[in-house]
Design a protein around this motif. Sequence first.
Motif, PDB file in Angstrom:
ATOM      1  N   UNK A   1      36.328  47.144  33.138  1.00  0.00           N
ATOM      2  CA  UNK A   1      35.622  45.937  32.232  1.00  0.00           C
ATOM      3  C   UNK A   1      36.385  45.357  31.268  1.00  0.00           C
ATOM      4  N   UNK A   2      37.142  46.233  30.548  1.00  0.00           N
ATOM      5  CA  UNK A   2      38.210  45.426  29.781  1.00  0.00           C
ATOM      6  C   UNK A   2      39.164  44.796  30.313  1.00  0.00           C
ATOM      7  N   UNK A   3      39.798  45.112  31.499  1.00  0.00           N
ATOM      8  CA  UNK A   3      40.718  44.274  31.954  1.00  0.00           C
ATOM      9  C   UNK A   3      40.350  43.169  32.854  1.00  0.00           C
ATOM     10  N   UNK A   4      39.188  43.411  33.542  1.00  0.00           N
ATOM     11  CA  UNK A   4      38.742  42.256  34.498  1.00  0.00           C
ATOM     12  C   UNK A   4      38.125  41.011  33.515  1.00  0.00           C
ATOM     13  N   UNK A   5      37.926  41.332  32.238  1.00  0.00           N
ATOM     14  CA  UNK A   5      37.349  40.284  31.288  1.00  0.00           C
ATOM     15  C   UNK A   5      38.524  39.881  30.310  1.00  0.00           C
ATOM     16  N   UNK A   6      39.678  40.143  30.549  1.00  0.00           N
ATOM     17  CA  UNK A   6      40.960  39.861  29.634  1.00  0.00           C
ATOM     18  C   UNK A   6      40.618  38.608  29.008  1.00  0.00           C
ATOM     19  N   UNK A   7      40.717  37.679  29.936  1.00  0.00           N
ATOM     20  CA  UNK A   7      40.536  36.270  29.549  1.00  0.00           C
ATOM     21  C   UNK A   7      39.641  35.990  28.232  1.00  0.00           C
ATOM     22  N   UNK A   8      38.738  36.543  28.452  1.00  0.00           N
ATOM     23  CA  UNK A   8      37.326  36.342  27.501  1.00  0.00           C
ATOM     24  C   UNK A   8      37.338  37.282  26.310  1.00  0.00           C
ATOM     25  N   UNK A   9      38.303  38.178  26.230  1.00  0.00           N
ATOM     26  CA  UNK A   9      38.092  39.200  25.134  1.00  0.00           C
ATOM     27  C   UNK A   9      39.358  39.547  24.454  1.00  0.00           C
ATOM     28  N   UNK A  10      40.452  39.008  25.138  1.00  0.00           N
ATOM     29  CA  UNK A  10      41.818  39.284  24.433  1.00  0.00           C
ATOM     30  C   UNK A  10      41.815  38.401  23.143  1.00  0.00           C
ATOM     31  N   UNK A  11      41.111  37.578  22.877  1.00  0.00           N
ATOM     32  CA  UNK A  11      41.093  36.701  21.602  1.00  0.00           C
ATOM     33  C   UNK A  11      40.275  37.199  20.450  1.00  0.00           C
ATOM     34  N   UNK A  12      39.509  38.151  21.010  1.00  0.00           N
ATOM     35  CA  UNK A  12      38.662  38.918  19.912  1.00  0.00           C
ATOM     36  C   UNK A  12      39.279  39.891  19.069  1.00  0.00           C
TER      37      UNK A  12
END
Length: 511
Positions: free
Chosen positions: A463-474
């Motif tokens: 989950x963490x890696x497949x949504x990296x583009x959305x979550x990395x900035x968090x």
Amino acid sequence: MKKLRFIFCDQLSDSISSLKNINKDDTIFLCEAMDEVTYVKHHPKKIAFIFASMRHFAEELESKGFNIRYVKLTDPFNTGTLESEITRAVQELKIDHIIITEPSEYRLKILLESLQKSLGIAIDILKDERFFCSPTEFKFWANGKKQFRMEYFYREMRKKYKILMESDGSPVGGQWNYDKENRKSPTKNLKSPKRISHKKSDILIDVLKLVEENFSDHFGNLQPFHFAVTRKQALIELDDFVNRILPYFGDYQDAMMKGETYLYHSLLSSYINIGLLLPMEVCKLAEEAFKKNKAPLSATEGFIRQVLGWREYIRGIYWLKMPDYGELNYFEANTPLPDFYWGAKTKMTCISEAVSHTKEHAYSHHIQRLMVTGNFALISGLNVKQVQEWYLAVYSDAFEWVEMPNTLGMALFGDGGIVGSKPYAASANYINKMSNFCDTCHYDPKEMTSENACPFNALYWDFITRNRNKLEVNQRLPFVYSTWDKFSSEKQKAIKNKAAISLLRMKNGEL
Ligand code: FAD
Ligand code: SF4
């Protein structure tokens, strides 16, 4: 002028605004509509709880001398929808004025707009004064804020209603929040205190029969049935909670135990949501217990935070963001809901426990909803509409205004961060720490990629890696990506592979 005062099924409070200044010639109208209990297949206990409470409420009003029109589900002329039943009542009783308290759900607001056009008579829609914060006030609070945080909203509510406040405007005890003292891991033999069971009235017995005959194909057990179905009974439960259970509420707020559904939770949400109890009286009674040294500040504050803070904040978000809110799907999560949410076999003890509590009681407590069934749905990318439908159907306290922001926003982060600041995604570590589920599970919570590794672990990283583009900035996920990047490429590959296998097994009913 002939007036009809229509009461929705979650407006069973005799102080409701639509009953104010009532004239003995007015007719109070309640209706059991088939459409309302089947637009999602609600849990049989939920249907019985609501219908029995409606019938008792109507009976109490009738005994006070008011005119009641009550349409039962099986009445031969019942047309099955609220819209057609209100129309029929208006025609048969020659009504020229409807008085109604604003509905709690968006779809019912639309229904009233449609009725307003079709009936061509005055419909007065009054404010629902049972909440601490009106949608307009919440909008004012939210205005200009880039990010909403429940904590700051909650402090405003504490100040406004002077709950747990000193006379100089500071919070009692010097702190707003006692979360650090609450939320302990469970002790080894933690058990739920015994709960009240009410004597069944004739009304309830009739309703249980009706539900058994009509809704036995819905998910969930009808019996045993322990809910309060009158205000008097709900007050007994409130009193019992405050005097006996509240002192331990904070300590075990996040704990989960096998076979122990309730632990030290209040079980009051269903009563508050349909109006048998008022949120203000619930908070006041808890505060009083603290003032009389019957409950510690940490537990009292923790409880009041849920009712005065979370419940109102959630409602505020719902009315601020609907109708677009219901269409959000931030992570584009579309994997079909697996059958084990509906009771099919799974080797994951935490899921089978949460689902079996739900099936048996139409209840599971917040952490099971959030960190077990919700967390699994989040990290596996389950279809957000199907997950919401599940939560709406299976819990006795579920009404869209409170279910949707909790599910889509808090559990699934499907709103991209409106309700919460980061996804509540977790590996087995959290469940292992806060429960005894892992002790007897087929899977090993400490393992990541081996055959019997807990599926939550690889699915978390997936989950963490497949949504990296959305979550990395968090900014609330600071070390997650640096940890992942430190894994060797073989380990990363093995984790991804394990997650794919788990999803495949889930699809095949083998997880
Ligand atoms: P307690 O743990 O004793 O809490 C005390 C009271 O605080 C509750 O009775 C409730 O009135 C209020 N409360 C606590 N947390 C919340 C919250 N997040 N939102 C609103 N009120 C809250 N609650 C519902 O009432 N209806 C729902 O449909 C619902 N769906 C949920 C779905 C998900 C995915 C999650 C994570 C939470 C949901 N909740 C819902 C919130 C919460 O889980 C329930 O209110 C709580 O579990 C009810 O049990 P209780 O009365 O024993 O609560
Ligand atoms: Fe749940 Fe994993 Fe623990 Fe089993 S090992 S109970 S699947 S968290």
